[in-house]
Design an enzyme around this catalytic site. Structure first.
Site, PDB file in Angstrom:
ATOM      1  CD  GLN A   1       0.648  -8.881  -2.626  1.00 18.90           C
ATOM      2  OE1 GLN A   1       1.321  -9.526  -3.401  1.00 18.90           O
ATOM      3  NE2 GLN A   1      -0.588  -8.553  -2.884  1.00 18.90           N
TER       4      GLN A   1
ATOM      5  N   GLY B   1      -4.605  -4.178  -3.769  1.00 14.95           N
ATOM      6  CA  GLY B   1      -5.581  -3.133  -4.073  1.00 14.95           C
ATOM      7  C   GLY B   1      -4.781  -1.897  -4.441  1.00 14.95           C
ATOM      8  CG  HIS B   2      -2.076  -1.882  -6.980  1.00 16.93           C
ATOM      9  ND1 HIS B   2      -1.162  -2.411  -7.850  1.00 16.93           N
ATOM     10  CD2 HIS B   2      -1.831  -2.481  -5.787  1.00 16.93           C
ATOM     11  CE1 HIS B   2      -0.399  -3.284  -7.207  1.00 16.93           C
ATOM     12  NE2 HIS B   2      -0.792  -3.351  -5.962  1.00 16.93           N
TER      13      HIS B   2
ATOM     14  CE  LYS C   1       2.341  -2.480  -4.337  1.00 13.96           C
ATOM     15  NZ  LYS C   1       2.070  -2.106  -2.946  1.00 13.96           N
TER      16      LYS C   1
ATOM     17  CG  ASP D   1      -1.865  -1.198   1.232  1.00 13.95           C
ATOM     18  OD1 ASP D   1      -2.243  -1.650   0.144  1.00 13.95           O
ATOM     19  OD2 ASP D   1      -2.191  -1.680   2.334  1.00 13.95           O
TER      20      ASP D   1
HETATM   21  P1  GDP Z   1      -0.704   0.391  -3.560  1.00 12.85           P
HETATM   22  O1  GDP Z   1      -1.350  -0.872  -3.102  1.00 12.85           O
HETATM   23  O2  GDP Z   1       0.764   0.420  -3.315  1.00 12.85           O
HETATM   24  O3  GDP Z   1      -1.043   0.771  -4.976  1.00 12.85           O
HETATM   25  O4  GDP Z   1      -1.326   1.547  -2.625  1.00 12.85           O
HETATM   26  P2  GDP Z   1      -2.870   1.723  -2.194  1.00 12.85           P
HETATM   27  O5  GDP Z   1      -3.628   2.223  -3.357  1.00 12.85           O
HETATM   28  O6  GDP Z   1      -3.373   0.511  -1.494  1.00 12.85           O
HETATM   29  O7  GDP Z   1      -2.720   2.820  -1.062  1.00 12.85           O
HETATM   30  C1  GDP Z   1      -2.129   4.047  -1.306  1.00 12.85           C
HETATM   31  C2  GDP Z   1      -3.174   5.153  -1.011  1.00 12.85           C
HETATM   32  O8  GDP Z   1      -2.519   6.385  -0.904  1.00 12.85           O
HETATM   33  C3  GDP Z   1      -4.187   5.324  -2.113  1.00 12.85           C
HETATM   34  O9  GDP Z   1      -5.415   5.683  -1.537  1.00 12.85           O
HETATM   35  C4  GDP Z   1      -3.616   6.468  -2.952  1.00 12.85           C
HETATM   36  O10 GDP Z   1      -4.629   7.213  -3.625  1.00 12.85           O
HETATM   37  C5  GDP Z   1      -2.991   7.306  -1.883  1.00 12.85           C
HETATM   38  N1  GDP Z   1      -1.806   8.083  -2.302  1.00 12.85           N
HETATM   39  C6  GDP Z   1      -0.817   7.721  -3.151  1.00 12.85           C
HETATM   40  N2  GDP Z   1       0.158   8.669  -3.184  1.00 12.85           N
HETATM   41  C7  GDP Z   1      -0.236   9.631  -2.339  1.00 12.85           C
HETATM   42  C8  GDP Z   1       0.354  10.853  -1.896  1.00 12.85           C
HETATM   43  O11 GDP Z   1       1.455  11.237  -2.294  1.00 12.85           O
HETATM   44  N3  GDP Z   1      -0.351  11.582  -0.957  1.00 12.85           N
HETATM   45  C9  GDP Z   1      -1.564  11.181  -0.488  1.00 12.85           C
HETATM   46  N4  GDP Z   1      -2.167  11.935   0.421  1.00 12.85           N
HETATM   47  N5  GDP Z   1      -2.141  10.030  -0.873  1.00 12.85           N
HETATM   48  C10 GDP Z   1      -1.483   9.265  -1.769  1.00 12.85           C
HETATM   49  P1  IMO Z   2      -0.937  -4.145  -2.221  1.00 16.92           P
HETATM   50  O1  IMO Z   2      -0.511  -4.685  -3.570  1.00 16.92           O
HETATM   51  C1  IMO Z   2      -0.923  -4.651   2.109  1.00 16.92           C
HETATM   52  C2  IMO Z   2      -1.020  -8.762   3.619  1.00 16.92           C
HETATM   53  C3  IMO Z   2      -2.259  -9.219   4.367  1.00 16.92           C
HETATM   54  C4  IMO Z   2      -1.633 -10.213   5.335  1.00 16.92           C
HETATM   55  C5  IMO Z   2      -0.550 -10.865   4.504  1.00 16.92           C
HETATM   56  C6  IMO Z   2      -0.944 -12.199   3.888  1.00 16.92           C
HETATM   57  O2  IMO Z   2      -2.218  -3.405  -2.266  1.00 16.92           O
HETATM   58  O3  IMO Z   2       0.180  -3.404  -1.589  1.00 16.92           O
HETATM   59  P2  IMO Z   2      -2.501 -12.830   1.839  1.00 16.92           P
HETATM   60  O4  IMO Z   2      -3.961 -12.601   1.604  1.00 16.92           O
HETATM   61  O5  IMO Z   2      -1.609 -12.243   0.812  1.00 16.92           O
HETATM   62  O6  IMO Z   2      -2.190 -14.287   2.096  1.00 16.92           O
HETATM   63  O7  IMO Z   2      -2.192 -12.079   3.235  1.00 16.92           O
HETATM   64  O8  IMO Z   2      -0.240  -9.941   3.473  1.00 16.92           O
HETATM   65  N1  IMO Z   2      -1.263  -8.212   2.268  1.00 16.92           N
HETATM   66  C7  IMO Z   2      -1.183  -6.920   1.958  1.00 16.92           C
HETATM   67  N2  IMO Z   2      -0.962  -5.847   2.738  1.00 16.92           N
HETATM   68  N3  IMO Z   2      -1.067  -4.496   0.771  1.00 16.92           N
HETATM   69  C8  IMO Z   2      -1.268  -5.562  -0.018  1.00 16.92           C
HETATM   70  O9  IMO Z   2      -1.265  -5.473  -1.375  1.00 16.92           O
HETATM   71  C9  IMO Z   2      -1.370  -6.846   0.575  1.00 16.92           C
HETATM   72  N4  IMO Z   2      -1.584  -8.092   0.101  1.00 16.92           N
HETATM   73  C10 IMO Z   2      -1.495  -8.909   1.147  1.00 16.92           C
HETATM   74  O10 IMO Z   2      -2.877  -8.148   5.030  1.00 16.92           O
HETATM   75  O11 IMO Z   2      -0.999  -9.528   6.389  1.00 16.92           O
HETATM   76 MG    MG Z   3      -2.876  -1.529  -1.807  1.00 20.64          MG
END
Ligand code: GDP
Ligand code: IMO
Ligand code: MG
Length: 438
Positions: free
Chosen positions: A223, A40-41, A16, A13
């Site tokens: 991840q 979840g991206h 990416k 999270d």
């Molecule tokens: P990912 O799984 O690595 O793609 O990240 P996620 O989407 O799960 O979580 C990142 C969250 O941070 C998302 O809600 C993005 O919209 C938000 N985000 C990304 N870059 C920034 C930033 O520079 N500032 C803020 N405030 N939010 C950001």
């Molecule tokens: P993105 O791509 C954050 C975590 C789960 C748990 C562990 C194992 O959005 O960064 P799993 O279901 O993969 O067997 O769970 O990994 N986990 C993540 N945490 N971002 C993710 O993906 C994750 N995908 C799995 O919360 O701790």
């Molecule tokens: Mg994510």
């Protein structure tokens, strides 16, 4: 050539999706290489939010080749739903290609994931319960069902029977459930096969051809490094390798095809699920960062655990991934903190101190962050578009990170929107930036 890998440098999270979408502007191909819909991206564009679970984060750019590589585990229901939703919102998904060798998440994988967590009780991992672990386990046990199996009823049925056999005991409480009925399952998966057929391809060949033509290929990780099954905080990890080396295996390219590796890191830390988190915060600062940063899981909606930036872990990620650049996201969330702490060492059992990420699980479980305290800033920085627009304390924070980790910061995130970024001096001239700035 050139290949650029984007990976999570923390616990997932990190942003990416946003960075991939940004760099995808000038890339020709975007490839997901591991994980599944545990990911979840999020991409925020023109006020619209997109949450992608399986689709590569290049899909919003029309006509790009978007590949789901062989290393990904695919829940075909989630994938077809995602395709429907994107089309409903007007996205052209014709550029999608799915590896015929990618493994499929089956209904029993989800049940096993759920049952496994229940059985672990207090020791549960906090998985996303999407069936990821059991699916990769079947892959390793050579009992997996692959995308190509969807195209042949006889093979599909035979493989499902073989895969179910050793799981009878674990699944006995679900034996009457319709989901596990052989005929129902086969028909359901054949229907997915029918829908996905046009996208199925030899994706390794497609990607290698693009690299041979000297086109930019992005490899999008899911991840993060500390969730890596080999190098993360085992057993509190996911069941794949989210690190850069895995891009070659999960996409079917060679190590020499990778030119740059970008580690995405938040300006602080978060973790979802159980496991060690040495710089974890509790109390009002944690609550404030969680609210400001909207730190709730994209996939499960769970509250993310929050902590200060852990430079011991980030330096470890730099080593394991051969990072050539860092994209530091969410710097804006730190605005308003009087002091900002950064973890520069760990204190372990019996007052031992560690400057490097410890391999020993007991040490890691007891590790507590040791901090340097840096001055914060009050200004809202969401409007900053160059380093010069940042307050000096924010610039000093960036320099501190770069000097500690010895990797340049190429890009800084100051808001969720795709334009809310700063290209640093170091970043301009790197592959992605040179191309996006063009
Ligand atoms: P990912 O799984 O690595 O793609 O990240 P996620 O989407 O799960 O979580 C990142 C969250 O941070 C998302 O809600 C993005 O919209 C938000 N985000 C990304 N870059 C920034 C930033 O520079 N500032 C803020 N405030 N939010 C950001
Ligand atoms: P993105 O791509 C954050 C975590 C789960 C748990 C562990 C194992 O959005 O960064 P799993 O279901 O993969 O067997 O769970 O990994 N986990 C993540 N945490 N971002 C993710 O993906 C994750 N995908 C799995 O919360 O701790
Ligand atoms: Mg994510």
């Amino acid at each position: 050539m050139p290949g650029l890998v984007i990976i999570g440098a923390q616990w997932g999270d990190e942003g990416k999706g946003k960075v991939t979408d940004l760099l995808a502007e000038r890339a020709d191909t975007i490839v997901r290489f591991q994980g599944g819909n545990n990911a979840g991206h999020t991409i925020v564009r023109d006020g619209q939010t997109w949450k992608l679970h399986l689709m590569p984060s290049g899909i919003l750019h029309p006509k790009k080749l978007c590949v789901i590589g062989n290393g990904v585990v695919i829940d075909p229901k989630v994938l077809t739903d995602e395709l429907d939703e994107l089309r409903r919102r007007g996205v052209d998904t014709s550029g999608l290609r799915i590896s015929a060798n990618a493994h499929l998440i089956m209904p029993y994988h989800m049940l096993l994931d759920h049952a496994g967590e229940i059985k672990l009780g207090k020791l549960n991992i906090g998985t996303t319960r999407r069936g990821i672990g059991p699916c990769y386990a079947d892959k390793a046990a050579r009992l997996g069902i692959r995308v190509q199996d969807l195209l042949d009823e006889k093979i599909l049925k035979k493989k499902i029977v073989a895969a179910l056999e050793p799981k009878r005991l674990m699944l006995r409480s679900y034996q009457r459930s319709e989901e596990l009925d052989l005929q129902t399952m086969t028909q359901e998966y054949l229907t997915y096969g029918h829908r996905l057929k046009r996208y199925i391809a030899d994706t390794s060949k497609l990607v290698c051809d693009r690299l041979d033509r000297d086109e930019l290929v992005l490899f999008e990780g899911a991840q993060g490094t500390l969730l890596d099954i080999d190098h993360g905080t085992y057993p509190f990890v996911t069941s794949s390798n989210p690190i850069a080396g895995s891009a070659t295996i999960g996409a079917g390219v060679g190590p020499k095809d990778i030119d740059e590796v970008w580690g995405i890191a938040k300006a602080y830390s978060t973790r979802v699920g159980a496991g060690p988190f040495p710089t974890e915060l509790e109390g009002p600062i944690a609550d404030e960062l969680r609210e400001k940063g909207h730190e709730y899981g994209t996939t499960t909606g769970r509250e993310r655990r929050v902590g200060w930036l852990d430079l011991v872990a980030l330096r470890y990620a730099a080593r394991i991934n051969s990072l050539t650049a860092i994209a530091l996201t969410k710097l804006d969330v730190l605005s308003g903190q009087e002091r900002i702490l950064v973890g520069t060492a760990y204190r372990g059992p019996e007052d031992s101190e560690f400057e490097h990420f410890p391999y020993h699980q007991t040490v890691l479980h007891h590790a507590v962050g040791q901090y340097e305290s840096l001055p914060g800033w009050d200004e809202d920085i969401t409007g900053a578009r160059s380093e010069a627009d940042l307050p000096p304390e924010a610039r000093d924070y960036l320099r501190f990170i770069e000097e500690f980790v010895k990797v340049p910061i190429a890009l800084v995130g100051v808001g969720p929107g795709r334009d809310e970024v700063i290209w640093t001096k170091a970043g301009v001239g790197m592959h992605g930036s040179a191309l996006t700035a063009a």
